[in-house]
Write an enzyme that holds these catalytic residues in place. Structure first.
Site, short mmCIF file in Angstrom:
data_model
loop_
_atom_site.label_atom_id
_atom_site.label_comp_id
_atom_site.label_asym_id
_atom_site.label_seq_id
_atom_site.Cartn_x
_atom_site.Cartn_y
_atom_site.Cartn_z
N GLU A 159 -3.78 9.43 -0.24
CA GLU A 159 -3.25 8.51 -0.69
C GLU A 159 -2.99 8.36 -2.05
OE1 GLU A 159 -2.33 7.05 3.02
OE2 GLU A 159 -4.22 5.94 3.05
N GLU B 212 -16.31 7.29 8.81
CA GLU B 212 -15.43 8.25 8.02
C GLU B 212 -16.23 8.97 7.04
OE1 GLU B 212 -13.74 6.32 4.42
OE2 GLU B 212 -11.84 6.82 5.35
N ASP C 218 -0.79 12.18 -2.04
CA ASP C 218 -1.49 13.30 -1.37
C ASP C 218 -2.03 12.92 0.04
OD1 ASP C 218 -3.96 12.08 -1.91
OD2 ASP C 218 -4.69 13.81 -3.33
N TRP D 67 0.86 -1.11 0.01
CA TRP D 67 0.08 0.07 -0.16
C TRP D 67 0.90 1.29 0.06
CZ3 TRP D 67 -4.18 1.09 4.36
CH2 TRP D 67 -5.17 2.11 3.83
C1 BGC Z 1 -7.62 8.43 3.93
C2 BGC Z 1 -6.67 9.00 4.26
C3 BGC Z 1 -6.51 8.60 5.85
C4 BGC Z 1 -6.68 7.14 6.01
C5 BGC Z 1 -6.82 6.67 7.21
C6 BGC Z 1 -7.66 6.96 3.97
O1 BGC Z 1 -8.70 6.29 3.14
O2 BGC Z 1 -7.53 8.82 2.46
O3 BGC Z 1 -6.60 10.45 4.59
O4 BGC Z 1 -5.24 8.94 6.35
O5 BGC Z 1 -7.66 6.68 5.19
O6 BGC Z 1 -7.85 7.18 7.94
#
Ligand code: BGC
Length: 345
Positions: free
Chosen positions: A155, A303, A152, A104
């Site tokens: 990710e 989230e 970014d 990843w």
């Molecule tokens: C997000 C990141 C975050 C991670 C863990 C990812 O899907 O794009 O910004 O740091 O999840 O929460």
């Protein structure tokens, strides 16, 4: 029982004894400690008066940095033009502070900026003694790599320079300058953003994407790199509202197809913080109510919320790949805490 107190409880419950915060305790892919998520979490916890929790996290990061000292030094010795993504520090570590060598993508520098910014605020509030050598090393590391494209905050897109990443780095180096009592490159980076990352009088997502990204809000809330009233900020927020804001919930960016591109709690809270700073109380209320209505019976905040999906078709695909959306996500709780709902604190 209110969501503010429950958020603090959920964050504490999911912090290890050594200080790391897990991004999400139940989501298949998020069993790690991200510097980005966790530094925002620690800063919010400190604002809520939870100094022990925040301090424990900052010590944990220092220990991680000590373990990575040689790797950082190797990157520092390289010429800028020879740097590759292999020379970047990881964005996420195992909860015990090890690198996880899966496939990843991990090369992201924004979290180190967020870390310095959060640490800088913490030392102003407490008598926490920083590990100067490590702070110096992280500053020099960011000064070395900031102009090199990397993944970014979401990710993604390794070939661009991302405005939001540069913003986090500038905020971190500004804090670093204060902690170390020396000049850092933060002003140069801020000027670079104002010159190279602007389209139609507003910030753009990246050197390769002229749209907006909601993480650009962090430039003002919480980082305060610009005043809320500057035209650059006002124009950026207007475009974000126009393209990404749906009835209390905020999307990441227009092309987002992760879980279909739902509305993100943590970003909605960042926008609400901006509305607080600009006295737009009705809009603050709208977002607070929207966030509160997303909490489940255990008071967990996810989230993202699968409404007004940008790309319906992708929702199932992600569900089959990684399972249900992360819930709770500690970062969602942290950004909600920052709003000081119910007049708390
Ligand atoms: C997000 C990141 C975050 C991670 C863990 C990812 O899907 O794009 O910004 O740091 O999840 O929460």
């Amino acid at each position: 029982m209110n969501l503010y107190e429950e958020s603090i409880r959920i964050i504490k419950k999911n912090q290890t004894e050594t200080g790391s915060y897990v991004a999400s305790p139940s989501f298949s892919q998020y069993g790690f400690c991200w510097l980005r998520d966790s530094s925002f979490i620690a800063e919010a916890m400190a604002e809520a008066g939870e100094y022990e929790s925040a301090g424990r996290y900052f010590r944990w990061v220092e220990n991680v940095l000590v373990k990575n000292k040689e790797a950082i030094s190797r990157t520092l010795q390289k010429d800028r033009s020879d740097i590759t993504l292999q020379d970047f520090l990881p964005t996420r570590y195992t909860l015990t502070g090890e690198r996880n060598n899966d496939n990843w993508e991990n090369a992201q520098s924004d979290g180190y900026g967020t870390y310095l910014w959060a640490l800088g605020k913490f030392v102003e509030k407490t008598d926490y003694k920083i590990n100067r050598e490590m702070v110096e090393l992280v500053c020099r590391y960011l000064e070395k790599v900031w102009k090199h494209p990397c993944y970014d905050a979401w990710e993604e897109e390794k070939d661009a320079l991302h405005t939001s990443t540069l913003i986090s780095i500038a905020a971190g180096l500004k804090a670093g300058a204060k902690m170390l009592d020396r000049e850092t490159a933060w002003k140069e980076i801020k000027c670079f953003i104002e010159e190279e990352c602007v389209t139609e009088g507003r910030l753009r997502k990246s050197t390769l994407n002229s749209g907006v990204d909601s993480s650009l809000i962090w430039g003002v809330c919480p980082y305060k790199l610009w005043e809320v009233q500057t035209p650059l900020v006002r124009n950026t927020i207007s475009k974000i509202e126009e393209d990404l804001f749906f009835e209390g919930g905020l999307k990441r960016y227009c092309e987002d197809s992760y879980f279909g591109g739902g509305s993100w709690i943590l970003l909605s809270a960042s926008l609400a913080l901006y509305y607080q700073e600009t006295g737009q109380e009705e809009k603050v209320g709208l977002i607070e109510r929207w966030i509160e209505s997303q909490a489940d019976a255990e008071m967990n905040l996810p989230e993202q919320v699968s409404e007004h999906l940008l790309f319906d078709d992708y929702y199932e695909e992600w569900l089959n790949k990684w399972g249900k959306i992360a819930n709770p996500l500690l970062w969602s709780h942290a950004n909600y805490i920052k709003l000081r709902p119910y007049g708390s604190n």
